[in-house]
Each structure stands twice: as C-alpha cells, then as structure tokens.
Design a protein around this motif. Structure first.
Motif, PDB file in Angstrom:
ATOM      1  N   GLU A  57       0.830  -1.202   0.000  1.00 53.77           N
ATOM      2  CA  GLU A  57       0.000   0.000   0.000  1.00 53.77           C
ATOM      3  C   GLU A  57       0.866   1.253   0.000  1.00 53.77           C
ATOM      4  OE1 GLU A  57      -2.910   0.002   3.118  1.00 53.77           O
ATOM      5  OE2 GLU A  57      -3.537  -2.039   2.653  1.00 53.77           O
ATOM      6  N   LEU A  58       1.938   1.234   0.783  1.00 52.23           N
ATOM      7  CA  LEU A  58       2.806   2.404   0.889  1.00 52.23           C
ATOM      8  C   LEU A  58       3.552   2.697  -0.407  1.00 52.23           C
ATOM      9  CD1 LEU A  58       4.328   1.925   4.447  1.00 52.23           C
ATOM     10  CD2 LEU A  58       2.736   3.704   3.733  1.00 52.23           C
ATOM     11  N   ILE A  59       4.049   1.659  -1.075  1.00 49.47           N
ATOM     12  CA  ILE A  59       4.830   1.899  -2.279  1.00 49.47           C
ATOM     13  C   ILE A  59       3.967   1.941  -3.533  1.00 49.47           C
ATOM     14  CG2 ILE A  59       6.962   0.972  -1.329  1.00 49.47           C
ATOM     15  CD1 ILE A  59       6.471  -1.589  -2.897  1.00 49.47           C
ATOM     16  N   GLY A  60       2.709   1.583  -3.402  1.00 51.46           N
ATOM     17  CA  GLY A  60       1.774   1.706  -4.508  1.00 51.46           C
ATOM     18  C   GLY A  60       1.945   0.679  -5.619  1.00 51.46           C
ATOM     19  N   SER A  61       2.592  -0.404  -5.356  1.00 49.57           N
ATOM     20  CA  SER A  61       2.709  -1.458  -6.363  1.00 49.57           C
ATOM     21  C   SER A  61       2.714  -2.814  -5.671  1.00 49.57           C
ATOM     22  CB  SER A  61       3.987  -1.288  -7.180  1.00 49.57           C
ATOM     23  OG  SER A  61       5.114  -1.467  -6.362  1.00 49.57           O
ATOM     24  N   SER A  62       2.459  -3.827  -6.444  1.00 48.36           N
ATOM     25  CA  SER A  62       2.468  -5.155  -5.850  1.00 48.36           C
ATOM     26  C   SER A  62       3.852  -5.771  -5.992  1.00 48.36           C
ATOM     27  CB  SER A  62       1.421  -6.047  -6.514  1.00 48.36           C
ATOM     28  OG  SER A  62       1.751  -6.242  -7.858  1.00 48.36           O
ATOM     29  N   CYS A  63       4.105  -6.700  -5.137  1.00 51.88           N
ATOM     30  CA  CYS A  63       5.392  -7.369  -5.087  1.00 51.88           C
ATOM     31  C   CYS A  63       5.121  -8.847  -5.363  1.00 51.88           C
ATOM     32  CB  CYS A  63       5.965  -7.152  -3.682  1.00 51.88           C
ATOM     33  SG  CYS A  63       7.688  -7.468  -3.532  1.00 51.88           S
ATOM     34  N   PRO A  64       5.754  -9.427  -6.381  1.00 54.15           N
ATOM     35  CA  PRO A  64       5.452 -10.831  -6.694  1.00 54.15           C
ATOM     36  C   PRO A  64       5.875 -11.771  -5.568  1.00 54.15           C
ATOM     37  CG  PRO A  64       7.322 -10.072  -7.981  1.00 54.15           C
ATOM     38  CD  PRO A  64       6.784  -8.879  -7.252  1.00 54.15           C
ATOM     39  N   ARG A  65       5.092 -12.821  -5.384  1.00 50.09           N
ATOM     40  CA  ARG A  65       5.425 -13.877  -4.425  1.00 50.09           C
ATOM     41  C   ARG A  65       6.109 -14.999  -5.193  1.00 50.09           C
ATOM     42  NH1 ARG A  65       3.281 -13.591   0.442  1.00 50.09           N
ATOM     43  NH2 ARG A  65       1.754 -11.967   0.811  1.00 50.09           N
ATOM     44  N   VAL A  66       7.238 -15.442  -4.644  1.00 52.21           N
ATOM     45  CA  VAL A  66       8.019 -16.486  -5.296  1.00 52.21           C
ATOM     46  C   VAL A  66       8.242 -17.593  -4.279  1.00 52.21           C
ATOM     47  CG1 VAL A  66      10.168 -16.996  -6.489  1.00 52.21           C
ATOM     48  CG2 VAL A  66       9.198 -14.716  -6.637  1.00 52.21           C
ATOM     49  N   ARG A  67       7.885 -18.816  -4.636  1.00 55.47           N
ATOM     50  CA  ARG A  67       8.046 -19.940  -3.706  1.00 55.47           C
ATOM     51  C   ARG A  67       9.468 -20.470  -3.773  1.00 55.47           C
ATOM     52  NH1 ARG A  67       5.917 -22.540   0.154  1.00 55.47           N
ATOM     53  NH2 ARG A  67       6.288 -24.757   0.385  1.00 55.47           N
ATOM     54  N   ALA A  68      10.241 -20.253  -2.713  1.00 50.24           N
ATOM     55  CA  ALA A  68      11.597 -20.774  -2.521  1.00 50.24           C
ATOM     56  C   ALA A  68      12.412 -20.833  -3.813  1.00 50.24           C
ATOM     57  CB  ALA A  68      11.547 -22.146  -1.855  1.00 50.24           C
ATOM     58  N   PRO A  69      12.750 -19.685  -4.383  1.00 51.30           N
ATOM     59  CA  PRO A  69      13.523 -19.707  -5.625  1.00 51.30           C
ATOM     60  C   PRO A  69      14.942 -20.233  -5.378  1.00 51.30           C
ATOM     61  CG  PRO A  69      13.497 -17.498  -4.735  1.00 51.30           C
ATOM     62  CD  PRO A  69      12.570 -18.326  -3.878  1.00 51.30           C
ATOM     63  N   SER A  70      15.544 -20.786  -6.394  1.00 49.91           N
ATOM     64  CA  SER A  70      16.943 -21.207  -6.287  1.00 49.91           C
ATOM     65  C   SER A  70      17.802 -19.944  -6.222  1.00 49.91           C
ATOM     66  CB  SER A  70      17.342 -22.045  -7.501  1.00 49.91           C
ATOM     67  OG  SER A  70      17.430 -21.209  -8.651  1.00 49.91           O
ATOM     68  N   PRO A  71      19.030 -20.060  -5.746  1.00 53.48           N
ATOM     69  CA  PRO A  71      19.906 -18.878  -5.736  1.00 53.48           C
ATOM     70  C   PRO A  71      20.052 -18.259  -7.129  1.00 53.48           C
ATOM     71  CG  PRO A  71      20.847 -20.599  -4.365  1.00 53.48           C
ATOM     72  CD  PRO A  71      19.659 -21.204  -5.079  1.00 53.48           C
ATOM     73  N   LEU A  72      20.141 -19.080  -8.167  1.00 56.82           N
ATOM     74  CA  LEU A  72      20.267 -18.565  -9.534  1.00 56.82           C
ATOM     75  C   LEU A  72      19.011 -17.796  -9.944  1.00 56.82           C
ATOM     76  CD1 LEU A  72      21.673 -18.317 -12.257  1.00 56.82           C
ATOM     77  CD2 LEU A  72      20.703 -20.545 -12.865  1.00 56.82           C
ATOM     78  N   GLU A  73      17.836 -18.376  -9.688  1.00 52.70           N
ATOM     79  CA  GLU A  73      16.577 -17.699 -10.042  1.00 52.70           C
ATOM     80  C   GLU A  73      16.457 -16.368  -9.305  1.00 52.70           C
ATOM     81  OE1 GLU A  73      13.544 -21.414 -10.817  1.00 52.70           O
ATOM     82  OE2 GLU A  73      14.049 -20.887  -8.753  1.00 52.70           O
ATOM     83  N   PHE A  74      16.772 -16.374  -8.025  1.00 49.23           N
ATOM     84  CA  PHE A  74      16.663 -15.150  -7.240  1.00 49.23           C
ATOM     85  C   PHE A  74      17.616 -14.079  -7.769  1.00 49.23           C
ATOM     86  CE2 PHE A  74      17.905 -12.624  -3.441  1.00 49.23           C
ATOM     87  CZ  PHE A  74      16.688 -11.980  -3.268  1.00 49.23           C
ATOM     88  N   ALA A  75      18.867 -14.452  -8.022  1.00 51.93           N
ATOM     89  CA  ALA A  75      19.843 -13.489  -8.526  1.00 51.93           C
ATOM     90  C   ALA A  75      19.433 -12.960  -9.902  1.00 51.93           C
ATOM     91  CB  ALA A  75      21.231 -14.120  -8.589  1.00 51.93           C
ATOM     92  N   ARG A  76      19.064 -13.868 -10.791  1.00 54.40           N
ATOM     93  CA  ARG A  76      18.722 -13.497 -12.165  1.00 54.40           C
ATOM     94  C   ARG A  76      17.441 -12.669 -12.252  1.00 54.40           C
ATOM     95  NH1 ARG A  76      17.343 -18.576 -14.815  1.00 54.40           N
ATOM     96  NH2 ARG A  76      15.366 -18.147 -13.808  1.00 54.40           N
ATOM     97  N   ASP A  77      16.405 -13.118 -11.551  1.00 48.77           N
ATOM     98  CA  ASP A  77      15.085 -12.504 -11.718  1.00 48.77           C
ATOM     99  C   ASP A  77      14.823 -11.312 -10.813  1.00 48.77           C
ATOM    100  OD1 ASP A  77      14.689 -14.524 -13.564  1.00 48.77           O
ATOM    101  OD2 ASP A  77      13.528 -15.780 -12.189  1.00 48.77           O
ATOM    102  N   PHE A  78      15.576 -11.204  -9.712  1.00 49.26           N
ATOM    103  CA  PHE A  78      15.275 -10.131  -8.767  1.00 49.26           C
ATOM    104  C   PHE A  78      16.479  -9.262  -8.410  1.00 49.26           C
ATOM    105  CE2 PHE A  78      12.086 -13.396  -8.358  1.00 49.26           C
ATOM    106  CZ  PHE A  78      10.945 -12.643  -8.582  1.00 49.26           C
ATOM    107  N   VAL A  79      17.572  -9.867  -7.993  1.00 52.57           N
ATOM    108  CA  VAL A  79      18.737  -9.076  -7.564  1.00 52.57           C
ATOM    109  C   VAL A  79      19.286  -8.255  -8.724  1.00 52.57           C
ATOM    110  CG1 VAL A  79      21.081  -9.159  -6.651  1.00 52.57           C
ATOM    111  CG2 VAL A  79      19.320 -10.666  -5.695  1.00 52.57           C
ATOM    112  N   HIS A  80      19.598  -8.908  -9.829  1.00 51.99           N
ATOM    113  CA  HIS A  80      20.220  -8.218 -10.960  1.00 51.99           C
ATOM    114  C   HIS A  80      19.273  -7.258 -11.664  1.00 51.99           C
ATOM    115  CE1 HIS A  80      23.934 -10.331 -10.483  1.00 51.99           C
ATOM    116  NE2 HIS A  80      23.315 -11.497 -10.515  1.00 51.99           N
ATOM    117  N   GLN A  81      17.992  -7.450 -11.488  1.00 52.87           N
ATOM    118  CA  GLN A  81      17.006  -6.534 -12.079  1.00 52.87           C
ATOM    119  C   GLN A  81      16.543  -5.492 -11.071  1.00 52.87           C
ATOM    120  OE1 GLN A  81      13.857  -8.401 -14.308  1.00 52.87           O
ATOM    121  NE2 GLN A  81      15.172 -10.105 -14.894  1.00 52.87           N
TER     122      GLN A  81
END
Length: 79
Positions: free
Chosen positions: A27-51
C-alpha cells in the motif's frame, strides 16, 4: 512434526504478522510485489537481484527445524 501454536511466539501468528506487513508495504509503495516460492539462488539473482526488483519469498523456511520445534511450550520451557 509438532503442531504450531497460535500464542505470542506461534508460527501462525508470526506468519500472519509478516503477511500483514507485506500488504502494508504494498500500500505504501503503490505497487504489488510478486510472491516467489523458494527460488533457487540462480533464479533469485537473475530474476530479482540483478534486475533490482523486490519480491516476497515464501516457503523458504518450511524445512527449518525451528518452524516445528519452537512452539510456545518449548520456548517457555527454555526461559
């Protein structure tokens, strides 16, 4: 697996509070945040950290012993 208790230290209460905090943050930031079920370290880095994208990680702690061991009774016994 021990049953979760809903007291001051119960897993259910902690989960409810975390979900409520996530909803308030959305509500505060005005956007939704995707829910990800236990991503692998590679998925997390690729899809969220690096972006530089936020996400809510779910299920990552399900296998932690504390999730079933730390009941209200157990914690009170350790005090």
């Amino acid at each position: 697996m021990a049953a979760a208790h809903d007291g001051a230290f119960g897993v259910g209460l902690v989960r409810e509070n975390l979900l409520a905090a996530a909803e308030e943050a959305q509500e505060l930031i005005g956007s939704s945040c995707p829910r990800v079920r236990a991503p692998s370290p590679l998925e997390f880095a690729r899809d969220f950290v690096h972006q530089n994208r936020p996400c809510v990680i779910t299920g990552a702690m399900d296998d932690w012993p504390a999730m079933s061991k730390w009941s209200d009774d157990y914690l009170l016994e350790k005090l």
